[in-house]
Design a protein around this motif. Structure first.
Motif, short mmCIF file in Angstrom:
data_model
loop_
_atom_site.label_atom_id
_atom_site.label_comp_id
_atom_site.label_asym_id
_atom_site.label_seq_id
_atom_site.Cartn_x
_atom_site.Cartn_y
_atom_site.Cartn_z
N HIS A 281 35.63 35.95 45.27
CA HIS A 281 36.11 37.09 44.51
C HIS A 281 36.91 38.00 45.43
O HIS A 281 36.72 37.99 46.66
CB HIS A 281 34.95 37.89 43.92
N ALA B 26 38.77 44.49 43.21
CA ALA B 26 39.77 44.93 42.25
C ALA B 26 40.19 46.36 42.54
O ALA B 26 39.41 47.18 43.01
CB ALA B 26 39.21 44.86 40.82
N VAL C 252 34.21 35.97 34.00
CA VAL C 252 34.97 36.94 34.78
C VAL C 252 34.15 38.22 34.89
O VAL C 252 33.71 38.77 33.87
CB VAL C 252 36.33 37.27 34.14
N PRO D 105 34.04 42.10 37.13
CA PRO D 105 34.80 42.96 38.04
C PRO D 105 34.07 43.17 39.36
O PRO D 105 32.84 43.24 39.38
CB PRO D 105 34.91 44.27 37.27
N ARG D 106 34.82 43.24 40.41
CA ARG D 106 34.22 43.58 41.69
C ARG D 106 33.83 45.06 41.71
O ARG D 106 32.80 45.43 42.23
CB ARG D 106 35.20 43.29 42.83
N ILE E 25 37.51 45.02 34.71
CA ILE E 25 38.16 43.76 35.07
C ILE E 25 39.67 43.97 35.18
O ILE E 25 40.30 44.52 34.29
CB ILE E 25 37.85 42.69 34.02
N ASP F 107 41.19 39.94 38.91
CA ASP F 107 39.86 39.40 38.66
C ASP F 107 39.94 38.18 37.74
O ASP F 107 39.25 37.18 37.96
CB ASP F 107 38.97 40.45 37.99
N TYR G 242 41.71 35.12 39.64
CA TYR G 242 40.84 34.53 40.66
C TYR G 242 39.62 33.86 40.04
O TYR G 242 39.12 32.87 40.56
CB TYR G 242 40.41 35.58 41.68
N ALA G 243 39.13 34.38 38.92
CA ALA G 243 38.02 33.72 38.22
C ALA G 243 38.44 32.35 37.72
O ALA G 243 37.67 31.38 37.78
CB ALA G 243 37.53 34.59 37.07
#
Length: 222
Positions: free
Chosen positions: A15, A18, A128, A130-131, A135, A139, A142-143
Protein backbone atom coordinates in the motif's frame (compact mmCIF):
# COMPACT_ATOMS: atom_id res chain seq x y z
CA UNK A 1 8.53 -30.58 -24.55
CA UNK A 2 6.20 -30.41 -21.53
CA UNK A 3 5.37 -26.93 -20.22
CA UNK A 4 5.18 -26.38 -16.50
CA UNK A 5 3.27 -23.76 -14.63
CA UNK A 6 4.59 -22.51 -11.33
CA UNK A 7 2.51 -21.25 -8.42
CA UNK A 8 3.22 -19.04 -5.46
CA UNK A 9 1.75 -19.90 -2.06
CA UNK A 10 2.23 -16.41 -0.69
CA UNK A 11 0.59 -13.17 -1.67
CA UNK A 12 2.13 -9.86 -0.72
CA UNK A 13 0.01 -6.71 -0.66
CA UNK A 14 1.61 -3.29 -0.74
CA UNK A 15 0.00 0.00 0.00
CA UNK A 16 1.08 3.59 -0.37
CA UNK A 17 -0.05 6.44 1.78
CA UNK A 18 -2.89 8.46 0.36
CA UNK A 19 -2.74 12.24 0.16
CA UNK A 20 -5.69 14.27 1.48
CA UNK A 21 -8.60 14.10 -1.00
CA UNK A 22 -9.54 16.80 -3.41
CA UNK A 23 -12.19 19.11 -2.03
CA UNK A 24 -15.52 19.29 -3.78
CA UNK A 25 -17.55 22.48 -3.91
CA UNK A 26 -21.33 22.05 -3.49
CA UNK A 27 -23.40 22.97 -6.54
CA UNK A 28 -24.79 26.49 -6.60
CA UNK A 29 -28.52 26.77 -5.74
CA UNK A 30 -30.96 27.06 -8.59
CA UNK A 31 -32.00 30.59 -9.41
CA UNK A 32 -35.50 31.63 -8.39
CA UNK A 33 -38.08 33.15 -10.67
CA UNK A 34 -40.76 32.19 -13.09
CA UNK A 35 -40.76 28.95 -15.05
CA UNK A 36 -38.87 29.13 -18.37
CA UNK A 37 -40.83 29.13 -21.61
CA UNK A 38 -40.57 25.74 -23.39
CA UNK A 39 -38.56 25.85 -26.61
CA UNK A 40 -40.26 25.50 -29.96
CA UNK A 41 -39.22 21.88 -30.59
CA UNK A 42 -40.29 19.86 -33.64
CA UNK A 43 -41.87 17.05 -31.62
CA UNK A 44 -45.48 16.54 -32.83
CA UNK A 45 -48.23 14.24 -31.74
CA UNK A 46 -49.61 11.80 -34.34
CA UNK A 47 -52.88 12.78 -36.00
CA UNK A 48 -55.03 15.73 -35.05
CA UNK A 49 -53.98 17.50 -31.84
CA UNK A 50 -54.43 21.00 -30.41
CA UNK A 51 -50.80 21.00 -29.16
CA UNK A 52 -48.03 22.31 -31.45
CA UNK A 53 -45.36 20.11 -29.84
CA UNK A 54 -44.64 17.76 -26.97
CA UNK A 55 -41.53 17.83 -24.83
CA UNK A 56 -39.21 14.81 -24.85
CA UNK A 57 -39.48 12.58 -21.77
CA UNK A 58 -37.69 13.85 -18.70
CA UNK A 59 -34.51 11.84 -18.02
CA UNK A 60 -34.56 9.67 -14.95
CA UNK A 61 -32.86 11.23 -11.94
CA UNK A 62 -29.55 9.56 -11.01
CA UNK A 63 -29.48 7.33 -7.96
CA UNK A 64 -28.56 9.51 -5.03
CA UNK A 65 -26.82 6.69 -3.16
CA UNK A 66 -24.45 5.93 -6.08
CA UNK A 67 -21.16 7.82 -5.70
CA UNK A 68 -19.54 9.42 -8.72
CA UNK A 69 -16.13 8.09 -9.74
CA UNK A 70 -13.10 10.25 -10.36
CA UNK A 71 -12.52 10.81 -14.09
CA UNK A 72 -9.33 8.74 -13.87
CA UNK A 73 -11.36 5.70 -12.74
CA UNK A 74 -14.71 6.04 -14.51
CA UNK A 75 -15.27 3.43 -17.20
CA UNK A 76 -15.40 2.71 -20.00
CA UNK A 77 -13.17 5.66 -20.93
CA UNK A 78 -11.03 6.81 -18.00
CA UNK A 79 -8.82 9.80 -18.70
CA UNK A 80 -5.60 7.95 -17.85
CA UNK A 81 -3.47 5.36 -19.64
CA UNK A 82 -2.62 2.40 -17.43
CA UNK A 83 -1.68 -1.26 -17.79
CA UNK A 84 -2.67 -3.26 -14.70
CA UNK A 85 0.36 -5.54 -15.05
CA UNK A 86 2.70 -2.61 -14.29
CA UNK A 87 3.09 -0.63 -11.09
CA UNK A 88 1.06 2.60 -10.87
CA UNK A 89 4.37 4.37 -10.20
CA UNK A 90 4.69 4.64 -14.01
CA UNK A 91 1.50 6.72 -14.29
CA UNK A 92 3.25 10.10 -14.18
CA UNK A 93 5.27 9.14 -17.28
CA UNK A 94 2.29 7.93 -19.31
CA UNK A 95 -0.14 10.64 -18.26
CA UNK A 96 1.59 13.96 -18.64
CA UNK A 97 -1.60 15.43 -20.09
CA UNK A 98 -3.17 15.65 -16.62
CA UNK A 99 -2.04 17.02 -13.28
CA UNK A 100 0.29 14.67 -11.39
CA UNK A 101 -1.80 15.39 -8.29
CA UNK A 102 -4.75 13.38 -9.62
CA UNK A 103 -3.54 10.24 -7.85
CA UNK A 104 -3.99 11.86 -4.44
CA UNK A 105 -7.53 13.03 -5.14
CA UNK A 106 -10.60 11.28 -3.76
CA UNK A 107 -11.62 8.22 -5.78
CA UNK A 108 -15.31 9.02 -5.41
CA UNK A 109 -17.66 11.85 -4.60
CA UNK A 110 -18.85 11.83 -1.98
CA UNK A 111 -15.65 10.28 -0.59
CA UNK A 112 -15.74 6.72 0.72
CA UNK A 113 -13.70 4.58 3.08
CA UNK A 114 -14.74 1.20 1.67
CA UNK A 115 -14.56 -0.27 -1.84
CA UNK A 116 -14.49 -3.74 -3.37
CA UNK A 117 -13.66 -4.57 -6.99
CA UNK A 118 -14.47 -7.70 -8.96
CA UNK A 119 -13.98 -8.90 -12.53
CA UNK A 120 -15.78 -11.52 -14.62
CA UNK A 121 -12.33 -12.98 -15.34
CA UNK A 122 -11.33 -13.33 -11.69
CA UNK A 123 -12.69 -15.69 -9.00
CA UNK A 124 -11.46 -13.24 -6.36
CA UNK A 125 -12.65 -9.88 -5.06
CA UNK A 126 -10.15 -7.06 -4.56
CA UNK A 127 -10.62 -4.91 -1.47
CA UNK A 128 -9.62 -1.25 -1.38
CA UNK A 129 -8.92 0.49 1.92
CA UNK A 130 -7.48 3.95 2.54
CA UNK A 131 -4.14 4.36 4.18
CA UNK A 132 -5.39 7.59 5.73
CA UNK A 133 -8.71 9.36 5.54
CA UNK A 134 -10.73 8.42 2.47
CA UNK A 135 -9.94 6.23 -0.55
CA UNK A 136 -7.90 8.04 -3.19
CA UNK A 137 -7.31 7.29 -6.88
CA UNK A 138 -3.90 5.96 -5.92
CA UNK A 139 -5.44 3.62 -3.32
CA UNK A 140 -7.68 2.11 -5.99
CA UNK A 141 -4.94 1.64 -8.60
CA UNK A 142 -2.51 0.11 -6.12
CA UNK A 143 -5.22 -2.19 -4.74
CA UNK A 144 -5.81 -3.46 -8.28
CA UNK A 145 -2.10 -3.85 -9.00
CA UNK A 146 -1.24 -5.49 -5.67
CA UNK A 147 -4.28 -7.75 -5.83
CA UNK A 148 -3.41 -8.93 -9.33
CA UNK A 149 0.24 -9.51 -8.33
CA UNK A 150 -0.84 -12.10 -5.79
CA UNK A 151 0.02 -15.72 -6.53
CA UNK A 152 -2.61 -18.39 -7.09
CA UNK A 153 -3.13 -21.89 -5.75
CA UNK A 154 -3.04 -24.97 -8.01
CA UNK A 155 -6.77 -25.56 -7.48
CA UNK A 156 -7.50 -22.08 -8.90
CA UNK A 157 -5.82 -23.10 -12.14
CA UNK A 158 -7.16 -26.64 -12.20
CA UNK A 159 -10.77 -25.48 -11.81
CA UNK A 160 -10.62 -23.75 -15.22
CA UNK A 161 -11.46 -25.25 -18.59
CA UNK A 162 -8.54 -26.52 -20.65
CA UNK A 163 -8.93 -23.69 -23.15
CA UNK A 164 -8.74 -21.08 -20.41
CA UNK A 165 -5.77 -22.86 -18.86
CA UNK A 166 -3.95 -22.48 -22.17
CA UNK A 167 -4.80 -18.77 -22.30
CA UNK A 168 -3.63 -18.21 -18.73
CA UNK A 169 -0.40 -20.12 -19.39
CA UNK A 170 0.20 -18.03 -22.51
CA UNK A 171 -0.39 -14.79 -20.58
CA UNK A 172 2.04 -15.98 -17.89
CA UNK A 173 4.74 -16.77 -20.45
CA UNK A 174 4.27 -13.47 -22.30
CA UNK A 175 4.45 -11.54 -19.05
CA UNK A 176 7.83 -12.79 -17.88
CA UNK A 177 9.34 -12.93 -21.37
CA UNK A 178 8.73 -9.24 -22.02
CA UNK A 179 10.69 -8.25 -18.93
CA UNK A 180 14.38 -7.49 -18.68
CA UNK A 181 16.63 -10.51 -18.44
CA UNK A 182 17.55 -9.58 -14.86
CA UNK A 183 13.94 -9.90 -13.68
CA UNK A 184 12.45 -12.36 -16.19
CA UNK A 185 13.92 -15.39 -14.41
CA UNK A 186 12.50 -14.24 -11.08
CA UNK A 187 9.06 -13.61 -12.57
CA UNK A 188 9.10 -17.03 -14.19
CA UNK A 189 10.08 -18.67 -10.91
CA UNK A 190 7.28 -16.87 -9.04
CA UNK A 191 4.75 -18.60 -11.26
CA UNK A 192 1.26 -17.73 -12.43
CA UNK A 193 -0.37 -14.73 -10.78
CA UNK A 194 -3.89 -13.42 -10.68
CA UNK A 195 -3.11 -10.91 -13.43
CA UNK A 196 -2.58 -13.83 -15.81
CA UNK A 197 -6.25 -14.77 -15.33
CA UNK A 198 -7.07 -11.64 -17.35
CA UNK A 199 -5.56 -13.56 -20.30
CA UNK A 200 -3.71 -10.59 -21.71
CA UNK A 201 -6.56 -8.09 -21.20
CA UNK A 202 -4.61 -5.86 -18.82
CA UNK A 203 -5.31 -2.35 -20.18
CA UNK A 204 -7.32 -0.48 -17.55
CA UNK A 205 -10.64 0.76 -18.94
CA UNK A 206 -12.07 1.99 -15.67
CA UNK A 207 -14.66 0.74 -13.20
CA UNK A 208 -18.37 0.15 -13.72
CA UNK A 209 -20.98 0.62 -10.96
CA UNK A 210 -23.22 -2.07 -9.50
CA UNK A 211 -26.34 -1.95 -7.34
CA UNK A 212 -24.04 -1.92 -4.33
CA UNK A 213 -22.61 1.62 -4.03
CA UNK A 214 -19.34 0.30 -2.58
CA UNK A 215 -18.81 -2.47 -5.15
CA UNK A 216 -17.40 -1.86 -8.64
CA UNK A 217 -16.54 -4.02 -11.65
CA UNK A 218 -13.11 -3.81 -13.28
CA UNK A 219 -13.15 -3.25 -17.04
CA UNK A 220 -10.04 -4.26 -19.01
CA UNK A 221 -9.05 -4.77 -22.64
CA UNK A 222 -6.03 -5.70 -24.75
Amino acid sequence: MTRKVRFSDKATVHHIPAVPPLSHSPPSPASSGSLPTPPNLPYTLPGSTPYPFVLPPKPAAPLRHQPQLHAALAGPQPNILYDCSYSPSHLSILNRHISPRFASESATYPPTTSMTISSPSLPWTLRVTPRHGVISVSDVLYAIYDGLRSGIYPQDFESMTRDNQKRVRKAYENRYRRMRSSTAALEKANGVKRVDFLMGHTVFMGLAPTRNPTHWVLITSK
